[in-house]
Design an enzyme around this catalytic site. Structure first.
Site, PDB file in Angstrom:
ATOM      1  N   CYS A   1       7.169  -0.122   2.705  1.00  0.00           N
ATOM      2  CA  CYS A   1       6.732  -0.201   4.091  1.00  0.00           C
ATOM      3  C   CYS A   1       7.994  -0.308   4.926  1.00  0.00           C
ATOM      4  CB  CYS A   1       5.830  -1.414   4.312  1.00  0.00           C
ATOM      5  SG  CYS A   1       5.282  -1.584   6.026  1.00  0.00           S
TER       6      CYS A   1
ATOM      7  N   GLU B   1       4.191   5.932   6.764  1.00  0.00           N
ATOM      8  CA  GLU B   1       4.835   6.358   5.522  1.00  0.00           C
ATOM      9  C   GLU B   1       5.235   7.822   5.689  1.00  0.00           C
ATOM     10  OE1 GLU B   1       5.947   4.611   3.336  1.00  0.00           O
ATOM     11  OE2 GLU B   1       4.707   2.831   3.021  1.00  0.00           O
TER      12      GLU B   1
END
Length: 240
Positions: free
Chosen positions: A2, A115
């Site tokens: 992340c 992402e």
């Protein structure tokens, strides 16, 4: 991993969302649609008040921490630049994370996270991943690092930092990136934040991966790739 996420809600809204007893921040943060490592971010923790009696109950509070964990034993705080994510599979044993995993766990509020898909040498395509309703409570660990160059009464003497726990990505998310953040469902917040709970097996059972079906995923502008770009327009879907 992340590496970026979104928090546009203010401290009061987050306090209500996460049922905190106290907003404990030195300064309130601006809405951020491109939260990047090293920034100050909001986190939810459970701690006793400073100077509280031993029998007093710890209270849930909203505070600010820097994204990038600096272990309490670190000689150089720059180590935090590398410790933005921790693999949940090994966090309870790794020297950098095990003390925090045992006693200093937090929730990291997010409206969603980004992402990327694509080769490192090419232009990577960002995707925004977010819940259909409400906020995400990403599982995090926090530490308090004492800066030996500062006096105790210096507001910067104690540096609060955090790291986000990640796991293997599955299904559609795994096609974008091989790691994703771990989440804590609302009914498990209290147990996860409890500083007296150090049973690693029990704590692991409180975590859940981010999964398709609960989350929506869509491509967004490559403007997200530059950390200095910001604004709600970053969340607008794009055609591939």
């Amino acid at each position: 991993m992340c590496g970026r996420y979104v928090v546009s809600q203010n401290a009061d809204d987050l306090a209500e969302e996460f049922g905190v007893d106290r907003i404990d921040v030195r300064e309130r943060l601006e809405p951020d649609w491109n939260v990047a490592p090293s920034k100050q971010v909001y986190a939810v923790v459970t701690r006793p008040d400073r100077g509280a009696a031993e029998e007093d109950e710890p209270r849930r509070r909203l505070t600010t921490v820097r994204w990038g964990l600096v272990p309490s034993w670190a000689k150089d705080p720059s180590i935090g630049n590398r410790l933005i994510n921790a693999r949940v599979e090994t966090a309870a044993e790794k020297p950098a994370f095990r003390r925090a995993f045992a006693a200093r766990r937090c929730l990291v509020p997010a409206e969603g996270f980004y992402e990327w898909r694509g080769e490192k040498k090419g232009k990577k395509q960002p995707f925004f991943i977010h819940p259909r309703d409400g906020m995400l409570a990403m599982a995090g660990l926090y530490e308090i690092w004492r800066d030996p160059t500062r006096s105790d009464d210096d507001p910067e003497a104690f540096r609060w930092t955090m790291v986000i726990l990640t796991t293997d990505a599955v299904d559609e998310l795994g096609e974008i990136h091989d790691r994703m953040p771990m989440l804590v469902e609302q009914e498990r917040w209290q147990a996860w934040l409890d500083p007296d709970n150090s049973d690693s097996s029990e704590l692991m059972d409180l975590l859940a991966p981010a999964v398709p079906g609960v989350l929506d995923v869509y491509p967004v502008s490559t403007e997200v790739n530059k950390a200095t770009n910001n604004g709600p327009h970053l969340l607008e879907p794009v055609e591939l």
